[in-house]
Design a protein around this motif. Structure first.
Motif, PDB file in Angstrom:
ATOM      1  N   TYR A  67       0.847  -1.207   0.000  1.00 22.03           N
ATOM      2  CA  TYR A  67       0.000   0.000   0.000  1.00 22.03           C
ATOM      3  C   TYR A  67       0.879   1.252   0.000  1.00 22.03           C
ATOM      4  O   TYR A  67       0.749   2.119  -0.840  1.00 22.03           O
ATOM      5  N   PHE A 115      -5.326 -11.075   0.519  1.00 19.11           N
ATOM      6  CA  PHE A 115      -3.885 -10.863   0.410  1.00 19.11           C
ATOM      7  C   PHE A 115      -3.168 -11.326   1.667  1.00 19.11           C
ATOM      8  O   PHE A 115      -3.738 -11.387   2.746  1.00 19.11           O
ATOM      9  N   ILE A 125       0.984   0.071   9.655  1.00 22.07           N
ATOM     10  CA  ILE A 125      -0.036   0.668   8.784  1.00 22.07           C
ATOM     11  C   ILE A 125      -0.697   1.781   9.590  1.00 22.07           C
ATOM     12  O   ILE A 125      -0.928   1.640  10.804  1.00 22.07           O
ATOM     13  N   HIS A 128      -6.844   4.226  10.154  1.00 19.74           N
ATOM     14  CA  HIS A 128      -7.833   4.394   9.094  1.00 19.74           C
ATOM     15  C   HIS A 128      -9.227   3.930   9.522  1.00 19.74           C
ATOM     16  O   HIS A 128      -9.380   3.212  10.485  1.00 19.74           O
ATOM     17  N   LEU A 155      -8.778 -11.451   9.539  1.00 18.94           N
ATOM     18  CA  LEU A 155      -7.323 -11.260   9.563  1.00 18.94           C
ATOM     19  C   LEU A 155      -6.723 -12.433  10.346  1.00 18.94           C
ATOM     20  O   LEU A 155      -6.963 -12.569  11.543  1.00 18.94           O
ATOM     21  N   THR A 168      -2.138  -5.582  15.099  1.00 18.21           N
ATOM     22  CA  THR A 168      -3.277  -4.783  14.654  1.00 18.21           C
ATOM     23  C   THR A 168      -3.848  -4.070  15.869  1.00 18.21           C
ATOM     24  O   THR A 168      -3.901  -4.640  16.956  1.00 18.21           O
ATOM     25  N   GLY A 224      -5.760   0.031  12.548  1.00 31.26           N
ATOM     26  CA  GLY A 224      -4.438   0.185  11.934  1.00 31.26           C
ATOM     27  C   GLY A 224      -3.515  -0.799  12.638  1.00 31.26           C
ATOM     28  O   GLY A 224      -3.944  -1.888  13.018  1.00 31.26           O
ATOM     29  N   SER A 225      -2.267  -0.412  12.848  1.00 27.60           N
ATOM     30  CA  SER A 225      -1.386  -1.328  13.593  1.00 27.60           C
ATOM     31  C   SER A 225      -0.392  -0.535  14.426  1.00 27.60           C
ATOM     32  O   SER A 225      -0.248   0.680  14.274  1.00 27.60           O
ATOM     33  N   ARG A 234       6.232 -10.199  10.765  1.00 28.54           N
ATOM     34  CA  ARG A 234       4.841 -10.487  11.113  1.00 28.54           C
ATOM     35  C   ARG A 234       4.154 -10.953   9.841  1.00 28.54           C
ATOM     36  O   ARG A 234       4.248 -10.310   8.796  1.00 28.54           O
ATOM     37  N   ILE A 236       0.529 -12.118   8.164  1.00 28.68           N
ATOM     38  CA  ILE A 236      -0.924 -12.248   8.311  1.00 28.68           C
ATOM     39  C   ILE A 236      -1.552 -12.468   6.941  1.00 28.68           C
ATOM     40  O   ILE A 236      -0.974 -12.109   5.901  1.00 28.68           O
ATOM     41  N   ILE A 238      -5.286 -11.758   5.028  1.00 28.07           N
ATOM     42  CA  ILE A 238      -6.567 -11.041   5.180  1.00 28.07           C
ATOM     43  C   ILE A 238      -7.496 -11.429   4.039  1.00 28.07           C
ATOM     44  O   ILE A 238      -7.136 -11.292   2.859  1.00 28.07           O
TER      45      ILE A 238
HETATM   46  O1  LIG Z   1      -1.782  -4.657   9.242  1.00 27.74           O
HETATM   47  C1  LIG Z   1      -2.695  -4.689  10.070  1.00 27.74           C
HETATM   48  O2  LIG Z   1      -2.525  -5.095  11.219  1.00 27.74           O
HETATM   49  C2  LIG Z   1      -4.061  -4.205   9.683  1.00 27.74           C
HETATM   50  C3  LIG Z   1      -4.250  -4.265   8.206  1.00 27.74           C
HETATM   51  C4  LIG Z   1      -5.325  -3.398   7.710  1.00 27.74           C
HETATM   52  O3  LIG Z   1      -6.045  -2.800   8.436  1.00 27.74           O
HETATM   53  C5  LIG Z   1      -5.515  -3.249   6.262  1.00 27.74           C
HETATM   54  O4  LIG Z   1      -4.735  -3.801   5.471  1.00 27.74           O
HETATM   55  O5  LIG Z   1      -6.483  -2.583   5.862  1.00 27.74           O
END
Ligand SMILES: O=C(O)CCC(=O)C(=O)O
Ligand SMILES: [Fe+2]
Length: 292
Positions: A67, A115, A125, A128, A155, A168, A224-225, A234, A236, A238
């Motif tokens: 992103y 992803f 991140i 948001h 997630l 997160t 967010g994180s 890390r 994850i 999603i």
């Molecule tokens: O990275 C995270 O812990 C949250 C990810 C997230 O909120 C997102 O990708 O929209």
């Protein structure tokens, strides 16, 4: 992090009605042990087997992406990555609740984005989303006696995510807030603030997960994180689900091979509304460019 709201309760003895109430109230639930040990192993093996690649490069039908750079490497369209990703399209730990929360079975589900994210030390991140947004995917309601949630994120932790791991963070209940989070209010964009580590915002709480746990939350939560301070990665995964009438975020066209392998139920989630063509027409590069 300063001043988190109430911690997540132990929901292990809760009834289905209590879990629904919790999801409505807080905007999220933690699903312990949502992945099997075998799935975890296959997912981590898949990551270990990937060659180094930069955003914009493709690994088969999986696109490498980020992103903002600091949020790490995303393997987008990862449902094309093999059987373990396919079986999670309707993962039994969440799919029935996701289906019910999105529209009580009155719509088809759509996989809006899928992803896998790998984030290294210092990555984060920004803060948001939130209930202030005039957006369907930020909508969570039960006012009519029927659930209507525009987007649910599942997630999944592929590594343990504890203190220092860049967890997160969420603001519990913020999907119901009419007010924008104050630090997001200072941003040029009401949905996302890239330059503000979400965990540094008041009222956020870290969600600590064991590998194999999943955080199921409405995208209407302000979240967010934390920044990762520990060495290592890390990892994850999603999967975002929406009603079928919400466009997939990046609109990847599923490969013929994937569609041939999927069960009808999974195929419908990956492509709830197949493209329609007059006889002889196909999706040309020109048609793709028009919509990009
Ligand atoms: O990275 C995270 O812990 C949250 C990810 C997230 O909120 C997102 O990708 O929209
Ligand atoms: Fe998010």
């Amino acid at each position: 992090m300063s001043g988190a709201l109430a911690p997540y309760p132990d929901d292990s003895g809760m009834s289905a009605a209590e879990k629904d109430y919790l999801f409505d109230l807080l905007g999220y639930r933690i699903l312990r042990g949502a992945l099997t040990a075998e799935q975890l192993r296959r997912l981590n093996d898949w990551i270990d087997a990937q060659p180094p690649a930069k955003p914009g490069e493709w690994l088969g039908d999986v696109e490498v992406h980020s992103y903002q750079g600091h949020d790490g490497t995303n393997y987008q369209n990862v449902v094309e990555g093999g059987p373990v990703f396919e079986e999670l399209i309707d993962g039994p730990a969440w799919i029935d609740d996701v289906r019910r929360y999105i529209c009580n079975g009155t719509c088809a589900l759509s996989l809006n984005e899928a992803f896998l994210n790998v984030r290294e030390q210092a990555g984060y991140i920004g803060i948001h989303s939130g209930g202030h947004l005039p957006s369907l995917i930020a909508t969570t309601r039960h006012r009519t006696g029927q659930w209507m949630v525009g987007q649910i994120n599942v997630l999944m932790a592929l590594t343990d995510v504890g203190p220092g791991d860049g967890a997160t963070v969420i603001v519990p209940g913020s999907h119901k807030s009419d007010l924008i989070h104050p630090v997001l209010a200072e941003s040029a964009h009401p949905a996302y603030r890239d330059d503000f580590v979400a965990a540094d915002a008041a009222m956020t709480a870290e969600v600590h997960l064991k590998a194999g746990d999943a955080l199921m939350f409405t995208d209407g939560l302000c979240h967010g994180s934390a920044a990762r301070t520990n060495p290592g990665e890390r990892r994850i995964l999603i999967y975002r689900y929406s009603p079928h009438y919400v466009m997939p975020r990046y609109n990847y066209v599923p490969s013929d091979a994937l569609m041939a392998r999927l069960t009808p139920a999974r195929r419908s989630i990956v492509q709830p509304v197949p493209p329609r063509f007059a006889p002889g027409r196909t999706l040309t590069d020109g048609a793709r460019a028009r919509f990009s």
